[in-house]
Scaffold this active site. Structure first.
Site, PDB file in Angstrom:
ATOM      1  N   PRO A 115       0.866  -1.182   0.000  1.00 32.58           N
ATOM      2  CA  PRO A 115       0.000   0.000   0.000  1.00 32.58           C
ATOM      3  C   PRO A 115       0.901   1.229   0.000  1.00 32.58           C
ATOM      4  CG  PRO A 115      -0.117  -1.173   2.123  1.00 32.58           C
ATOM      5  CD  PRO A 115       0.816  -1.936   1.260  1.00 32.58           C
ATOM      6  N   LEU A 116       0.619   2.186  -0.869  1.00 37.55           N
ATOM      7  CA  LEU A 116       1.507   3.344  -1.032  1.00 37.55           C
ATOM      8  C   LEU A 116       0.675   4.618  -1.110  1.00 37.55           C
ATOM      9  CD1 LEU A 116       3.766   1.723  -3.782  1.00 37.55           C
ATOM     10  CD2 LEU A 116       4.550   2.314  -1.483  1.00 37.55           C
ATOM     11  N   CYS A 128       2.105   2.784  10.140  1.00 41.60           N
ATOM     12  CA  CYS A 128       2.154   4.191   9.751  1.00 41.60           C
ATOM     13  C   CYS A 128       2.929   5.008  10.803  1.00 41.60           C
ATOM     14  CB  CYS A 128       0.747   4.751   9.585  1.00 41.60           C
ATOM     15  SG  CYS A 128       0.787   6.498   9.123  1.00 41.60           S
ATOM     16  N   ASN A 135       9.013  -7.668   3.775  1.00 43.26           N
ATOM     17  CA  ASN A 135       8.954  -6.409   3.031  1.00 43.26           C
ATOM     18  C   ASN A 135      10.146  -5.521   3.401  1.00 43.26           C
ATOM     19  OD1 ASN A 135       7.149  -3.396   3.652  1.00 43.26           O
ATOM     20  ND2 ASN A 135       7.826  -4.043   1.632  1.00 43.26           N
ATOM     21  N   GLY A 136      10.815  -5.005   2.377  1.00 44.10           N
ATOM     22  CA  GLY A 136      11.891  -4.044   2.596  1.00 44.10           C
ATOM     23  C   GLY A 136      13.038  -4.158   1.620  1.00 44.10           C
ATOM     24  N   ASP A 137      13.209  -3.104   0.800  1.00 46.43           N
ATOM     25  CA  ASP A 137      14.412  -2.907  -0.028  1.00 46.43           C
ATOM     26  C   ASP A 137      14.542  -3.815  -1.253  1.00 46.43           C
ATOM     27  OD1 ASP A 137      15.087  -1.112   1.977  1.00 46.43           O
ATOM     28  OD2 ASP A 137      16.384  -2.545   3.015  1.00 46.43           O
ATOM     29  N   ARG A 191       8.878   0.628  -2.706  1.00 42.32           N
ATOM     30  CA  ARG A 191       9.626   1.563  -3.545  1.00 42.32           C
ATOM     31  C   ARG A 191      10.177   0.910  -4.803  1.00 42.32           C
ATOM     32  NH1 ARG A 191      13.838   3.125   0.516  1.00 42.32           N
ATOM     33  NH2 ARG A 191      13.409   0.936   0.949  1.00 42.32           N
TER      34      ARG A 191
HETATM   35  C1  FMN Z   1       5.396   6.817  -0.889  1.00 45.76           C
HETATM   36  C2  FMN Z   1       5.125   5.759   0.126  1.00 45.76           C
HETATM   37  C3  FMN Z   1       3.858   5.623   0.655  1.00 45.76           C
HETATM   38  C4  FMN Z   1       3.583   4.625   1.592  1.00 45.76           C
HETATM   39  N1  FMN Z   1       2.308   4.458   2.058  1.00 45.76           N
HETATM   40  C5  FMN Z   1       2.012   3.413   2.869  1.00 45.76           C
HETATM   41  C6  FMN Z   1       0.678   3.137   3.267  1.00 45.76           C
HETATM   42  O1  FMN Z   1      -0.278   3.818   2.889  1.00 45.76           O
HETATM   43  N2  FMN Z   1       0.470   2.066   4.085  1.00 45.76           N
HETATM   44  C7  FMN Z   1       1.498   1.266   4.519  1.00 45.76           C
HETATM   45  O2  FMN Z   1       1.263   0.303   5.249  1.00 45.76           O
HETATM   46  N3  FMN Z   1       2.754   1.512   4.157  1.00 45.76           N
HETATM   47  C8  FMN Z   1       3.039   2.547   3.338  1.00 45.76           C
HETATM   48  N4  FMN Z   1       4.323   2.746   2.925  1.00 45.76           N
HETATM   49  C9  FMN Z   1       5.369   1.790   3.329  1.00 45.76           C
HETATM   50  C10 FMN Z   1       5.491   0.691   2.277  1.00 45.76           C
HETATM   51  O3  FMN Z   1       4.273   0.012   2.137  1.00 45.76           O
HETATM   52  C11 FMN Z   1       6.600  -0.321   2.613  1.00 45.76           C
HETATM   53  O4  FMN Z   1       6.259  -0.985   3.796  1.00 45.76           O
HETATM   54  C12 FMN Z   1       7.954   0.335   2.792  1.00 45.76           C
HETATM   55  O5  FMN Z   1       8.201   1.293   1.790  1.00 45.76           O
HETATM   56  C13 FMN Z   1       9.073  -0.710   2.771  1.00 45.76           C
HETATM   57  O6  FMN Z   1       9.096  -1.414   1.587  1.00 45.76           O
HETATM   58  P1  FMN Z   1      10.117  -1.063   0.384  1.00 45.76           P
HETATM   59  O7  FMN Z   1      11.496  -1.038   0.959  1.00 45.76           O
HETATM   60  O8  FMN Z   1       9.875  -2.159  -0.609  1.00 45.76           O
HETATM   61  O9  FMN Z   1       9.708   0.298  -0.113  1.00 45.76           O
HETATM   62  C14 FMN Z   1       4.619   3.757   2.016  1.00 45.76           C
HETATM   63  C15 FMN Z   1       5.906   3.916   1.487  1.00 45.76           C
HETATM   64  C16 FMN Z   1       6.167   4.887   0.553  1.00 45.76           C
HETATM   65  C17 FMN Z   1       7.537   5.001  -0.021  1.00 45.76           C
END
Ligand code: FMN
Length: 426
Positions: free
Chosen positions: A85-86, A170, A271-273, A297
């Protein structure tokens, strides 16, 4: 909205429901009775004999037990890839692009329960689902079981959703201070109440998305994970960082493994990176216990990551192919937000937010040692053609230029500042 294939955007809030919510006329007796019942019987599920059946409004205790015992839809989580979710950027047009590149599970941007219950159109927009999203969830954020359970009932009854995800990650100050998002990790009694009531009101699975904890030296997810299953959750996604860390350090995949082991047999996603098939493979080799992987991301920087993972390859995508992806996004954006001036400017704003992540993609042909890592800032480089160079620019002026190639000139005095700090390296 319809095309020749039938409705293609689902979960549109209709006028009747909007009015019922605004006038507080929606019938929430089911959730209210469930919460009252669980409050009285702190153990959760109890067997009452006939003489003990009491009335709770118009819903009897017997009815509540029936609610608790309804059959739940089951999802096979094993081996799937999920899009995080983003907020802001994980909108419907973007998720359509990710679906086309092969992601299995999509989830809406975090929605605030209180705003959904008030009938806020902006919040309800986050529940919309494209028909190509064949395994789709809505993520909810709240700080108490009452609004959460009501929202669960409402979405379960009125919308077409495969699962509900509860946000325990969050980090935003306001939400945290009021005890929502990550704040729930510090309120274990309230958290228990939230998960139990929400999972019992739903006939679809409840998933939990959490961080390691609030503080880096006080990890709690591994302690909570076994309870999540007892309380009724169907899956946990663990983002391997604390609230305190934000994006400053790499995700802790050893800890993710610990959580997966503690949660078993409850399925866990890590989840992460993750930014390449390589990262994906290393993650699963480190944690074979995981049911699947979630990507945030990585999908914003290169949505074709899902194809790379599915086809186990590195894709040296050309600048013109990348531009085609943006063209598609433009069309999907205009379809979603409208093609009038307001729709064009909405599409532009959301495209610019996305471009503030997309520029970080470094083409394979330019890298000394592919694949690219999420935390590595490349020295500035010339692309293999002008478009590739333009797409690598970290300047908002160049992102605006790209938007103008697709949507025409920006209005006078147009300015853009990206909302998310997570788009930059520091
Ligand atoms: C722009 C942005 C918006 C995000 N919005 C949410 C969100 O609405 N809900 C949530 O649980 N995590 C949110 N996250 C966190 C991501 O879901 C994810 O857990 C975090 O970025 C780590 O994963 P990654 O390293 O693959 O980015 C957001 C992250 C980014 C960068």
């Amino acid at each position: 909205m319809f095309n020749e294939m039938g409705p293609y955007t689902k979960n549109i809030l209709n006028k009747e429901l909007l009015v019922a919510l605004r006038k507080k006329k929606y019938d929430f007796k089911m959730s209210e009775s469930l919460i009252k019942f669980n409050d009285r019987n702190k153990q959760g599920n109890v067997n009452l004999n006939k003489s003990e059946v009491k009335q709770s409004g118009t819903v009897t205790n017997e009815d509540v037990i029936k609610i608790q015992q309804r059959e739940k839809k089951i999802i096979d989580w094993k081996g799937k890839i999920a899009l995080s979710p983003l907020t802001t950027v994980g909108n419907l047009p973007f998720r359509r692009i990710c679906k086309e590149f092969g992601v299995d599970i999509t989830c809406g941007e975090m929605a605030m329960c209180s705003s959904l219950l008030q009938g806020s159109p902006q919040e309800w927009a986050l529940v919309k689902r494209h028909h190509t999203e064949d395994l789709f969830g809505v993520q909810l954020c709240a700080n108490n079981p009452h609004v959460l359970t009501k929202c669960g009932q409402l979405l379960n009854q009125e919308m077409d959703i495969d699962f509900i995800d509860l946000n325990l990650g969050c980090p935003i100050d306001l939400i945290y201070r009021e005890g929502g998002g990550c704040g729930l990790l510090r309120r274990s009694k309230v958290l228990e109440c939230c998960i139990k009531n929400l999972s019992q009101i739903l006939t679809i699975p409840l998933t939990i998305k959490t961080r390691t904890g609030v503080y880096s030296n006080e990890k709690v997810a591994h302690k909570l994970a076994p309870n999540f299953q007892k309380w009724g959750a169907s899956l946990i996604t663990i983002h391997g960082r604390s609230r305190e860390q934000r994006y400053t350090k790499l995700a802790d995949w050893n800890y993710i493994k610990e959580v997966a082991q503690a949660a078993a047999p409850l399925p866990v996603y890590g989840n992460g990176d993750i930014l390449s098939y390589d990262d994906y493979k290393v993650a699963l080799d480190t944690c074979p216990e995981l049911a699947g992987i979630m990507i945030g991301r990585g999908a914003l920087i290169k949505p074709w990551i899902f194809t790379e993972i599915k086809e186990q390859k590195i894709w040296d995508i050309s600048s013109s192919e990348r531009f085609e992806v943006l063209k598609k996004y433009t069309n999907y954006g205009l379809e979603h937000w409208g093609s009038d001036n307001k729709g064009v400017e909405n599409t532009r704003r959301f495209m610019l937010e996305w471009l503030s992540f997309l520029y970080r993609y470094v083409p394979i042909g330019v890298l000394e040692q592919p694949p690219q890592k999420v935390n590595e800032r490349p020295p500035s480089y010339m692309g293999r053609d002008d478009l590739e160079t333009l797409m690598a620019s970290s300047s908002a002026r160049d992102w605006i230029k790209i938007s103008e190639m697709l949507l025409g000139p920006v209005p006078d005095n147009f300015q853009f500042l990206p909302k998310h700090k997570a788009n930059s390296y520091t």
